[in-house]
Structures are given as structure tokens and as C-alpha cells.
Design a protein around this motif. Structure first.
Motif, PDB file in Angstrom:
ATOM      1  N   THR A   1       0.944  -1.207   0.162  1.00  0.00           N
ATOM      2  CA  THR A   1       0.018   0.123   0.011  1.00  0.00           C
ATOM      3  C   THR A   1       0.877   1.361  -0.041  1.00  0.00           C
ATOM      4  O   THR A   1       0.301   2.386  -0.029  1.00  0.00           O
ATOM      5  CB  THR A   1      -0.935   0.046   1.369  1.00  0.00           C
ATOM      6  N   ASN A   2       2.301   1.037  -0.103  1.00  0.00           N
ATOM      7  CA  ASN A   2       3.080   2.310  -0.522  1.00  0.00           C
ATOM      8  C   ASN A   2       3.995   1.990  -1.516  1.00  0.00           C
ATOM      9  O   ASN A   2       3.946   0.720  -1.961  1.00  0.00           O
ATOM     10  CB  ASN A   2       3.615   2.728   0.933  1.00  0.00           C
ATOM     11  N   ASN A   3       4.863   2.809  -1.742  1.00  0.00           N
ATOM     12  CA  ASN A   3       5.709   2.538  -3.057  1.00  0.00           C
ATOM     13  C   ASN A   3       7.260   2.221  -2.701  1.00  0.00           C
ATOM     14  O   ASN A   3       8.089   2.448  -3.465  1.00  0.00           O
ATOM     15  CB  ASN A   3       5.735   3.776  -3.967  1.00  0.00           C
ATOM     16  N   ASP A   4       7.307   1.639  -1.430  1.00  0.00           N
ATOM     17  CA  ASP A   4       8.682   1.636  -0.725  1.00  0.00           C
ATOM     18  C   ASP A   4       9.481   0.465  -1.858  1.00  0.00           C
ATOM     19  O   ASP A   4      10.539   0.402  -1.995  1.00  0.00           O
ATOM     20  CB  ASP A   4       8.806   0.916   0.540  1.00  0.00           C
ATOM     21  N   THR A   5       8.714  -0.748  -2.108  1.00  0.00           N
ATOM     22  CA  THR A   5       9.155  -1.955  -2.830  1.00  0.00           C
ATOM     23  C   THR A   5       9.510  -1.275  -4.158  1.00  0.00           C
ATOM     24  O   THR A   5      10.611  -1.653  -5.033  1.00  0.00           O
ATOM     25  CB  THR A   5       8.138  -2.784  -2.935  1.00  0.00           C
ATOM     26  N   GLU A   6       8.794  -0.576  -4.796  1.00  0.00           N
ATOM     27  CA  GLU A   6       9.095   0.033  -6.362  1.00  0.00           C
ATOM     28  C   GLU A   6      10.216   0.815  -6.348  1.00  0.00           C
ATOM     29  O   GLU A   6      11.030   0.803  -7.203  1.00  0.00           O
ATOM     30  CB  GLU A   6       7.773   0.805  -6.570  1.00  0.00           C
ATOM     31  N   LEU A   7      10.472   1.772  -5.129  1.00  0.00           N
ATOM     32  CA  LEU A   7      11.497   2.667  -5.174  1.00  0.00           C
ATOM     33  C   LEU A   7      12.717   1.631  -4.966  1.00  0.00           C
ATOM     34  O   LEU A   7      13.815   2.156  -5.870  1.00  0.00           O
ATOM     35  CB  LEU A   7      11.438   3.424  -4.004  1.00  0.00           C
ATOM     36  N   VAL A   8      12.852   0.608  -4.051  1.00  0.00           N
ATOM     37  CA  VAL A   8      14.149   0.019  -3.718  1.00  0.00           C
ATOM     38  C   VAL A   8      14.334  -0.805  -5.100  1.00  0.00           C
ATOM     39  O   VAL A   8      15.479  -1.148  -5.395  1.00  0.00           O
ATOM     40  CB  VAL A   8      13.901  -1.028  -2.594  1.00  0.00           C
TER      41      VAL A   8
END
Length: 342
Positions: free
Chosen positions: A43-50
Motif C-alpha cells: 500500500t506504499n511505493n517503498d518496494t517499487e523505489l528499492v
């Protein structure tokens, strides 16, 4: 080296750091996937950013919304994106780390057993096993299989005393369910036939998904969705576990349900899996399933008094109790699709 083309699907939820550790172990494989599909329900974009900060060959990233979020839905979404030329579809949990020959040994199993519809890997960091001789006399606390032994937990020691232990080899489900998982197969480097695989360390021939999919009954965390799916696959062909295809599982706490919800799922989802395979159990099987369910709930309540994590044990036991009582008034509805595919 295997000539099979294989795709890797990793379903993830709010675990960017464990995911990167897994992908780095994939990067070190002697046999590398032809495509890696990351299906992210975060539900956030942390995975996409990493993932933008770390480059991995053949990787394709998909962020899903509410209608495709949850383990079984994300797996089905991933299957729909697999390259049509792939022969094998592999699944990994996002909190595992592979040994370098994991895929090499996994894919080799399909060449040794060409009739296999699915092959599972082997988690090697959760249980201490000991090699034993032919003359070893097992104690009640021992579980022995194929020349190896491990120590049984209190639940299995009690079940043996009460004549409620599984009467099947590891990886097979008895008629009253509550069997021993593939975690009870020893680290022998052998390949064993089973009828259940752990979804997070599994693989299947792509053709399996022409007629079968993961059941959407199992919402969110999806406890026992792998047992349900693989029991249905095993009705159509053979499944194996290759104990030489090794990896470590580190049980990342993020993304897991609270203990109350987990306890409730253990009972209700367990009932669903049992009744999909055994729609009309005998009176004895019905009695055994309920006796074991009540016994395991009782053990969790005793853990709430004597254990190291009393609060978690109590809330799980409470969830199990509510889950069991709910079966009297509100049994899970088994979908016609799951009935048909058994």
C-alpha cells in the motif's frame, strides 16, 4: 544444464528489504530465470523505489490494486503475465534466500521425473535433523524417517499418546487431515513423492494453469492456500520435493496477520482444505479432525500460561476457539470451482 524455460513469480507485500536479499540470492544462481515477475500488493511505493535502485536481469515489476491484492489473487495475476514460451512456473516467498544451485536442482527434477506436474524446494534452516543407524530405537519425542530423526514438538508427542498422529508419510494428507508437512522430510538430498507442496518454495509445469488456479477463498495472507492448490494438482498427476534444492526461510514479521486472525484462519482454512479433499468424511474422520483441532487449541492456551510469548499464544488460542465455534453456525462455503477441480 536444463533446457527448460522457467519463470519466477514473487508475490510481495510491504517487505522491500527481504525482497532485495532474495533477489540477490537469485542473482547468484547457477541457473537464472528467463523472467522474474514481482507482483507487489504493498500500500506504499517503498518496494517499487528499492527495485529502481537495484537492477536485476529479466525482472518485470507489477503493482496491483485492491481487486488483485492478497496472496492467491497476486499469484493468479502473476500467472496471467507469464511468458507463453515458459515451461515451468516457480514461486518463492519474499522472505527466503536461495542456495546457489536451487534452480539447477529444482529444474533437474523435471528431467528425472518427466511425469511431474510440480516440484518443491526444501527449507533447511528451521529444523535440526540427525542421521541414525538401522538399530536405532526411537523415543516418543522422536520423529524418524528414511534414516534420520528430528525432535517432535509437544503437539505431536501428545497426538501420538492419544493415537491422533498422522497415518501418512510427510507431505500426504490423511482422511482426517492434520497431516505432517514436507518439513518432516529429512535433508537426505533425495527426491520424495508428495501430494502437498509449500507454495512459497514451489514450481509447476505451466500447463497446470490451463485448468487450475489458486482459490480466491483464501483472502489476504492466504494461510493453507498452497495445501488446497497442491492437493487439487495431485489429483491430476505427481508432485515431488527435491531436498537438494535448498533455501532458507527467515519469516519476516511484516505483512503477517495478527495472532487472533491467524488462529481463526488456522481452523477455518484448515476445515476448508480438509473438506475440499474429503467432502463426506466418515464419523471417525470427523471425530479425529475435531479432537486434534481442540487439542491444538488447548496447547496454545497452555502456552499462554507457560510459554515465552504469552500474549501471542493467548490471542491465537482465542482465534482458534472462535474459529472452531464458527464452524457450527457459519461454515465456509466451498466454491463450485474448487469442488470441480478435485
Amino acid at each position: 544444464m536444463s533446457t527448460l524455460r522457467f519463470s519466477l513469480i514473487i508475490c510481495t507485500y510491504m517487505r522491500p528489504e527481504p525482497l532485495i536479499k532474495l533477489l540477490k540470492s537469485v542473482q547468484d544462481q547457477t541457473l537464472y530465470p528467463h523472467e522474474i515477475l514481482i507482483i507487489d500488493g504493498s500500500t506504499n511505493n517503498d518496494t517499487e523505489l528499492v527495485l529502481q535502485e537495484n537492477s536485476f536481469e529479466n525482472l518485470h515489476y507489477f503493482r496491483v490494486d485492491d481487486k488483485d491484492r492478497g496472496l492467491t489473487r497476486q499469484r493468479n495475476f502473476g500467472i496471467s503475465k507469464v511468458n507463453s514460451q515458459s515451461d515451468i512456473v516457480c514461486f518463492l516467498d519474499d522472505d527466503v534466500i536461495l542456495e546457489p544451485d536451487y534452480f539447477k536442482n529444482l529444474l533437474h527434477t523435471y528431467e528425472v521425473f518427466p511425469e511431474a506436474l510440480g516440484v518443491g524446494g526444501y527449507i533447511n534452516n528451521e529444523v535440526k535433523w540427525e542421521k541414525i543407524g538401522n538399530n536405532y530405537i526411537p523415543l516418543n519425542k522422536d520423529f524418524c524417517h528414511d534414516g534420520w530423526k528430528r525432535t517432535d514438538g509437544s503437539r505431536f508427542v501428545l497426538r501420538k499418546k492419544l493415537n491422533l498422529d498422522s497415518n501418512c508419510p510427510p507431505g500426504f494428507s490423511p482422511t482426517f487431515s492434520h497431516g505432517r508437512s514436507i518439513g518432516f522430510l529429512p535433508p537426505s538430498n533425495k527426491t520424495y513423492q508428495v501430494e502437498q507442496l509449500m507454495g512459497g518454495v514451489s514450481s509447476f509445469k505451466k500447463s497446470v494453469f490451463d485448468t487450475l488456479s489458486f482459490s480466491t477463498y483464501f483472502e489476504g495472507y492466504g494461510l493453507y492456500e498452497d495445501a488446497d492448490f497442491t492437493l487439487r494438482v495431485a489429483k491430476k498427476g505427481k508432485l515431488y520435493v527435491n531436498t537438494a534444492a535448498r533455501l532458507a526461510h527467515f519469516h519476516a514479521p511484516s505483512g503477517r496477520p495478527n495472532q487472533y486472525s491467524y488462529g481463526k484462519m488456522v481452523v477455518r482454512n484448515g476445515w476448508y482444505v480438509w473438506r475440499v479433499k474429503k467432502p463426506k468424511p466418515s464419523f471417525q474422520d470427523h471425530l479425529k479432525w475435531n479432537c486434534i483441532t481442540i487439542l491444538l487449541t488447548f496447547i496454545r492456551f497452555t502456552n499462554a500460561i507457560k510459554g515465552s510469548n504469552k500474549k501471542a499464544a493467548f490471542t491465537e488460542a482465542l482465534g482458534r476457539t472462535v474459529g472452531w465455534w464458527s464452524l457450527i453456525f457459519n461454515k465456509p462455503v466451498i466454491s463450485s470451482k474448487d469442488k470441480t477441480n478435485v
